[in-house]
Structures are given as C-alpha cells and as structure tokens.
Design an enzyme around this catalytic site. Structure first.
Site, PDB file in Angstrom:
ATOM      1  N   SER A 238       0.847  -1.190   0.000  1.00 20.96           N
ATOM      2  CA  SER A 238       0.000   0.000   0.000  1.00 20.96           C
ATOM      3  C   SER A 238       0.882   1.239   0.000  1.00 20.96           C
ATOM      4  O   SER A 238       2.114   1.152  -0.015  1.00 20.96           O
ATOM      5  CB  SER A 238      -0.915   0.006   1.235  1.00 20.96           C
ATOM      6  OG  SER A 238      -0.137   0.115   2.415  1.00 20.96           O
ATOM      7  N   LYS A 239       0.248   2.403   0.051  1.00 20.79           N
ATOM      8  CA  LYS A 239       0.986   3.658  -0.017  1.00 20.79           C
ATOM      9  C   LYS A 239       2.006   3.797   1.106  1.00 20.79           C
ATOM     10  O   LYS A 239       3.053   4.419   0.931  1.00 20.79           O
ATOM     11  CB  LYS A 239       0.001   4.840   0.046  1.00 20.79           C
ATOM     12  CG  LYS A 239      -0.856   4.991  -1.195  1.00 20.79           C
ATOM     13  CD  LYS A 239      -1.772   6.191  -1.080  1.00 20.79           C
ATOM     14  CE  LYS A 239      -2.640   6.350  -2.325  1.00 20.79           C
ATOM     15  NZ  LYS A 239      -3.564   7.501  -2.216  1.00 20.79           N
ATOM     16  N   ARG A 240       1.707   3.213   2.251  1.00 21.43           N
ATOM     17  CA  ARG A 240       2.625   3.395   3.377  1.00 21.43           C
ATOM     18  C   ARG A 240       3.964   2.673   3.171  1.00 21.43           C
ATOM     19  O   ARG A 240       4.926   2.932   3.882  1.00 21.43           O
ATOM     20  CB  ARG A 240       1.975   2.906   4.672  1.00 21.43           C
ATOM     21  CG  ARG A 240       1.857   1.402   4.814  1.00 21.43           C
ATOM     22  CD  ARG A 240       1.362   1.040   6.207  1.00 21.43           C
ATOM     23  NE  ARG A 240       1.290  -0.385   6.417  1.00 21.43           N
ATOM     24  CZ  ARG A 240       0.274  -1.160   6.093  1.00 21.43           C
ATOM     25  NH1 ARG A 240      -0.776  -0.608   5.485  1.00 21.43           N
ATOM     26  NH2 ARG A 240       0.278  -2.448   6.328  1.00 21.43           N
TER      27      ARG A 240
END
Length: 471
Positions: A238-240
């Site tokens: 994911s973006k993290r």
C-alpha cells in the site's frame, strides 16, 4: 484457438504495481502465443472514475512498453450493450427485479448475523410478479440453487464452489446502470477473451461470472488468479510502503526494463535466473510457473536491478530516459555534452537516473557554491599554484580529449613532485564544486575547454579572496 488476454483497470487512481504486474503477465502470455492483448478501462464507477486516472494508466502502460493491439475500450461507452444483456437475462428467467428496500436488507442481514448465518440475499423477490409502487427496482441474477462451479484455475488449481454459497447478486442498479460483475462478463464475451489473468482478490467473483456466462450460453474463459504483492512487513502493498505507482518509479529514476524485470520475478521464476530481457520473458513465461503464494516487495533488489540495467543497457537508450530527468532539473541537454557520453561516464557510480542527473548538473550549468568541506580541504593556497599551472597547461593543449588531458594533469603532478591525486582532487572541486565526479580526464573532456578554464580561474579567485578574508 487464438489467445486473447486483457488488462482491465478501474480509473480510480494511478497504475499501481500490482496492476502493472497483472498487465505484464497478460501481455507476456499474449505475446508468447502470438495472440492479442486488449486494454479495457472499467469506468462504470462514475463517482470515482476520473480522466486524470485514465491518463495515468495510459501513461504508465506506454512508459512500461506494454503495447496493446485493441483498445482502450471504455465501459461507459457500452451501456447500451449491457442493457441488452440484462433484458435478455430477464426474458429468459435468469434475472428478476428486486424491490427490497435498504431497511429490509439491513434487517435481513442483522437477523442472519444474529443466527450466525452467512449474510446473503434470501431470494424473496424471485417470485414477485407485481411491482412495488414508488420503488425503482434493481435487477438480480438468479443464481442456480444446486450444483457447484468448478474453476480449473491455472495458478490456484481446481477450485470448487457450491452454488448454495452464492446469493443472487445485483447486476443492474436501480438507475439501470450495470454492476461490475455484469459488465465484465459481457465485455469478456464480446471481446472474445480466452484467458483472464488477474489478482486473486477477484477469485470470489469468478464463480458468479461463470454462472452468468453459462446463463448466456457463452464459452467460459480460462482463469488464472495471481497472488497479491506484500510489503516487507507482510501486509498487502500500500501507499505506506513507499512508491506503489508505476510513474512514481519513473520519477525516482528507474528504467522501465528494470521495473518489468523485477515485476516478472514477483510470483514467477525460471530456475535461478534473475536477469531477463523482454524477449527472454516472452519466450520463457508460462502461466503454470506462477507461484501460488504471495510475494514480498523488496526495494533494495529493485535498486540493484536498476543499477544493472544502467550499467549494461545501450547508453543511447538510457540517455533517452536521462534527458527527461535533466529536463526536470531545468536543464536543456543540448546545452552541454551529449547525454549518451554522460551515461557512459556516470553509470558505474549512480544507481538511479535521478542520481545521475543531479550529479551531472555541473556539466551543463555553473554551480552556485562549492561544497564547504570539499573547498576547505582542497581549495588552499598550495593548490592555487597547482591550479594555475594546470590552467596554463590545459589552455595550451591543441587537442581537447581525455588522453591529452590525462597527460597534461600527469605532467603537472610530476613537475610538482606530488601524486596525481594531489593535483586531480583540487581540479575536480574547481570544476564540479564537489569531490565526486567521473575520472578527471573524462570530466574535463565532457565539460569542454572553455568551461574548464573559466572554472579554474574562478577557483583561483576564490582561494585568493578566502586568503584575504582570513588573512
């Protein structure tokens, strides 16, 4: 059978890494078998789909070099066709209108959960013959009551799902617009898709879609559900986890071939081989070789691959991408050395095109300040004399090439009875502003005679001014 695969992203964001890998696998399979690769934009989610996202997907596909023979097709341009199929399913008894309100469905769900039952629609409108006044109905697909759906998945193996586990899904909303499962089925049917390669998060949709295809008397494609990509922490990427957009990797200085090579190795392998050209990928790829288990994204390995491609790719090709990064720094590549020569000079010490571009700025424009530590150590009163001798000797050179420059710098060092580095390092700081550059003879040959002499003069003036200030 002519192989036809498709990549069908939803334009609700950028082209992410997982989607790019799915597109790559579909593209490779079509290429290997001389088939057709189709791009389809699934934009029926009118609230979340954007033109910007469509452009981001198309840009990502172009940058990766995943060319498609047909498309892009847009589902929003096919609503008339979906309505035809919905009407057909209604007329043949494979679908029906459902007038249940949200409150009724919420109550049903609550009761089922209290009874520890699987929440599912109970088919109460199946036998309804009269419409409910003031209610715009949805259309549900009448799922078979008995039997099972058998998926001979090319990755997962044989998957059997009992029809009793499937409820009557909605195929048209109350406004008449089609839902995902209906539009996908119609598209795959009309586009004659033979192989559906997609993420295993779609596996739950597959038995429903197969039942709809069966109701339409259509052939069912071969399915291959590829495992998800995980971050280093074991959670879904994911973006993290950092860069997950394809174009973000371009912006960070990766070559498309490096990213393709890395993506193909996520859940696919051919022996112990790590480096694959695109032609090798096409020749060796088989769906059956895709691993069942999820794979972890390793940024360090991607960086290693990128450096390999910077080192071993055709410099002309690398320079094509470097020009874009130089432009991002406000540099016109025509105002200095040929980027091809920059690639050859810089590729050993730079792992990304961003690093290569930043470390090459001094070739194209004057730097504002010297690196403070570099200047303090190397631009001294003693080095001023060496720099002046270098300036005079270099200025007198009839030919400006690395061989002549090397002999000149070596000659000044021998005359001063010092090691080459004692001369070369102050010269490097003088012309580049730092202690890091390609070998000094290559650096000066690329910089050009005029810029070299001008910057040596600047360094000498800097030393004199520093002497006066501290004096």
């Amino acid at each position: 059978m002519s192989i036809r695969t498709r990549f069908a992203p939803s334009p609700t964001g950028y082209l992410h890494i997982g989607g790019a890998r799915t597109a790559l696998f579909s593209w490779l399979y079509a290429r290997k078998h001389g088939g057709t690769f189709i791009l389809r934009i699934e934009d029926t989610d009118l609230e979340r789909s954007t033109v910007e996202s469509v452009n981001a997907i198309l840009e990502g596909m172009t940058w990766l070099g995943l060319e498609y023979e047909e498309g892009p097709f847009y589902q929003t341009e096919r609503f008339g066709r979906y309505k035809e199929v919905i009407k057909q399913l209604l007329e043949t008894g494979h679908a029906y209108h459902c007038y249940c309100s949200k409150e009724e469905l919420d109550e049903l769900r609550t009761r089922q959960m209290e009874n520890k039952e699987k929440p599912r629609y109970d088919g109460r409108c199946r036998q309804r013959t009269e419409p409910r006044q003031g209610v715009s109905p949805v259309v549900r697909f009448r799922n078979p009551d008995d039997g099972a759906v058998v998926i001979d998945d090319k990755v997962k193996g044989r998957v059997v799902v009992s029809n009793a586990e499937l409820d009557d899904l909605i195929i048209a909303r109350s406004d008449g617009s089609p839902t995902y499962n209906l539009s996908v089925v119609v598209d795959d049917l009309d586009m004659r898709v033979t192989h559906v390669i997609r993420g295993d998060d779609h596996l739950n949709n597959t038995p429903r879609q197969m039942n709809i295809l069966n109701a339409l008397g259509a052939a069912v494609p071969i399915y291959a559900h590829v495992p998800m990509i995980l971050g280093a922490d074991g959670a879904r990427l994911s973006k993290r986890h950092g860069a997950v957009s394809v174009m973000q990797y371009r912006d960070e200085g990766y070559l498309p071939e490096a990213l393709l090579n890395y993506l193909v190795r996520l859940s696919w392998s051919h022996g112990d081989q790590e480096i694959f050209s695109v032609d090798e990928m096409i020749g060796l790829f088989e769906i059956e070789d895709i691993n069942v288990s999820a794979s972890s994204f390793n940024p360090d390995k991607l960086l290693w691959l990128n450096h390999h491609y910077l080192m071993h790719s055709d410099p002309l090709h690398v320079a094509h991408h470097l020009r874009w990064h130089l432009g991002q720094l406000g540099i016109d590549p025509s105002d200095g050395p040929d980027p091809v020569d920059i690639v050859v000079a810089q590729r050993e010490r730079n792992k990304t095109l961003v690093d290569m571009a930043k470390s090459s700025v001094f070739f194209y424009r004057d730097f504002e300040d010297y690196d403070e530590k570099a200047a303090q150590k190397n631009l001294t009163a003693n080095s001023a004399l060496l720099l002046q001798d270098l300036r005079d000797s270099l200025d007198a050179l009839p030919a400006w090439n690395k061989e002549a420059i090397h002999l000149c710098v070596d000659s000044v060092a021998r005359e001063a009875e010092v090691k080459m580095g004692v001369v070369a390092q102050p010269l490097r700081v003088a012309v580049s502003g730092t202690t890091v550059s390609p070998p000094i003879d290559i650096t000066l040959s690329l910089l050009g005679k005029d810029k070299t002499i001008s910057r040596i003069n600047r360094a000498v003036s800097f030393i004199k001014q520093k002497s006066v200030t501290t004096g």
